[in-house]
Design an enzyme around this catalytic site. Structure first.
Site, PDB file in Angstrom:
ATOM      1  N   SER A   1       0.849  -1.192   0.000  1.00  0.00           N
ATOM      2  CA  SER A   1       0.000   0.000   0.000  1.00  0.00           C
ATOM      3  C   SER A   1       0.889   1.249   0.000  1.00  0.00           C
ATOM      4  CB  SER A   1      -0.953  -0.034   1.189  1.00  0.00           C
ATOM      5  OG  SER A   1      -1.947   0.953   1.073  1.00  0.00           O
TER       6      SER A   1
ATOM      7  N   HIS B   1      -7.666  -5.346  -0.587  1.00  0.00           N
ATOM      8  CA  HIS B   1      -6.458  -4.594  -0.229  1.00  0.00           C
ATOM      9  C   HIS B   1      -5.796  -5.248   0.986  1.00  0.00           C
ATOM     10  CE1 HIS B   1      -3.940  -1.104  -0.725  1.00  0.00           C
ATOM     11  NE2 HIS B   1      -4.068  -0.758   0.541  1.00  0.00           N
TER      12      HIS B   1
END
Length: 355
Positions: free
Chosen positions: A217, A328
């Site tokens: 990320s 994610h």
């Protein structure tokens, strides 16, 4: 006012006299009590992470605690005393050697003091040289902590040292520190990370030929940024990254990222370009793997595809790993294990070995 980070897990005391909460600070997280009329009082103290506190009417508190060598265990808190009740990982770790973790501090640009930790390889010998993995956290507004991390210990078991840290933008160090990347991300957080690598090298046991970098990320953003700005790393893995801010802000699952720029992309496209790893892809000489979930809505896989295609067009060493049915971060334990195996394999492939 002037708290190191935002309070979490707020709960009223049984008698309604105040509020209990947990709060992150300098890599740790402890339990606090704020009376209706008074100042906050620290209930627990130490290099650990206290979470999921559950309050009884008697004043007893059950919570989860983790530290460098302690995966999450159940503890009892009475007054300021913390007692372990149950350690469900004891049988798993009783015959395992763990890497020693050393706290570090160093100076970043503009006078910021940066905190980090160095995980030493298992069976560490100070006379030997070891490869180093720089592991970068996401967010970017989050905090690496002193909690147990199996991936870093797995690297240590395989002969690697691991450096993890909280560069500017991280939580747990006050609002000015968080604001250090406002309208400037990536930016000087890169310098904080490179200063940390330099500090680790000064320890004398890191092999300068074998520096590796990875992150997910926000850490994936910085990994892709790093390989576009330096060639000091042997190999890199950018997981769930933002590669092109111009396309990202219009496709991610929220509009708040527009607030990290002074103008909209159609008003000043260059502001978005110069902060995008894609803008520096021609500089990359580091073998770079990209790994993202196919169902990711936060950093859509199209971002990774943009970077992979650019690297391939430039005939750079690269690999794109598409993780099926994952958002994610990986929900399935098998995919979490897969990530670690891919990281190790990629780093071992490019690791310089003595003849």
């Amino acid at each position: 006012g002037n708290l190191p980070s935002g309070p979490g897990e707020l709960q009223w005391s049984a008698d309604g006299a105040g509020v209990y909460y947990t709060m992150e600070e300098k890599g740790a997280a402890n339990l606090y009590f704020l009376p209706l009329n008074g100042t906050p009082r620290k209930i627990t103290d130490g290099a650990h992470v206290i979470s999921q506190a559950s309050l009884a009417n008697s004043g007893d508190i059950a919570a989860v605690r983790s530290s460098f060598y302690e995966p999450s265990s159940l503890v009892h808190i009475r007054g300021n005393a913390v007692t372990k009740i149950l350690d469900v990982n004891q049988d798993v770790l009783e015959d395992r050697a763990l890497g020693e973790v050393e706290e570090m501090w160093w100076d970043g640009p503009d006078g910021f003091r940066i905190q980090g930790w160095l995980v030493k390889p298992v069976n560490f010998d100070p006379k030997k040289k070891y490869p180093l993995v720089l592991y970068i956290h996401g967010g970017p507004w989050s905090m690496y902590s002193v909690a147990f991390n199996w991936a870093w210990q797995n690297f240590a078991a395989n002969g690697y040292a691991v450096l993890y840290s909280n560069p500017r933008g991280s939580t747990g160090y006050g609002q000015d520190f968080v604001n250090g990347i406002h309208l400037a991300y990536p930016g000087k957080d890169y310098d904080d990370l490179m200063a940390g690598v330099d500090a680790a090298l000064k320890k004398g046991f890191i092999d300068e030929r074998n520096l590796f970098v990875c992150g997910g990320s926000g850490g994936g953003v910085l990994t892709a940024w790093i390989v576009g700005h330096t060639n000091r790393f042997r190999a890199a893995v950018s997981m769930r990254p933002v590669i092109n801010w111009h396309s990202f802000v219009g496709t991610t699952d929220g509009v708040m990222w527009y607030d990290q720029f002074s103008k909209k992309p159609w008003e000043d496209p260059m502001e978005y370009a110069v902060r995008s790893p894609l803008h520096y892809v021609a500089n990359v000489t580091t073998p770079t793997m990209v790994m993202t979930g196919e169902a990711d809505l936060r950093t859509p896989i199209s971002q990774s595809e943009e970077y992979y295609r650019a690297l391939k067009l430039l005939k750079k060493e690269t690999l794109l790993v598409r993780v099926p049915e994952e958002f994610h971060g990986w929900r399935r334990p098998s995919h979490q294990l897969m990530q670690q195996l891919y990281l190790l394999a990629w780093f071992e492939k490019y690791r310089a070995k003595d003849n």
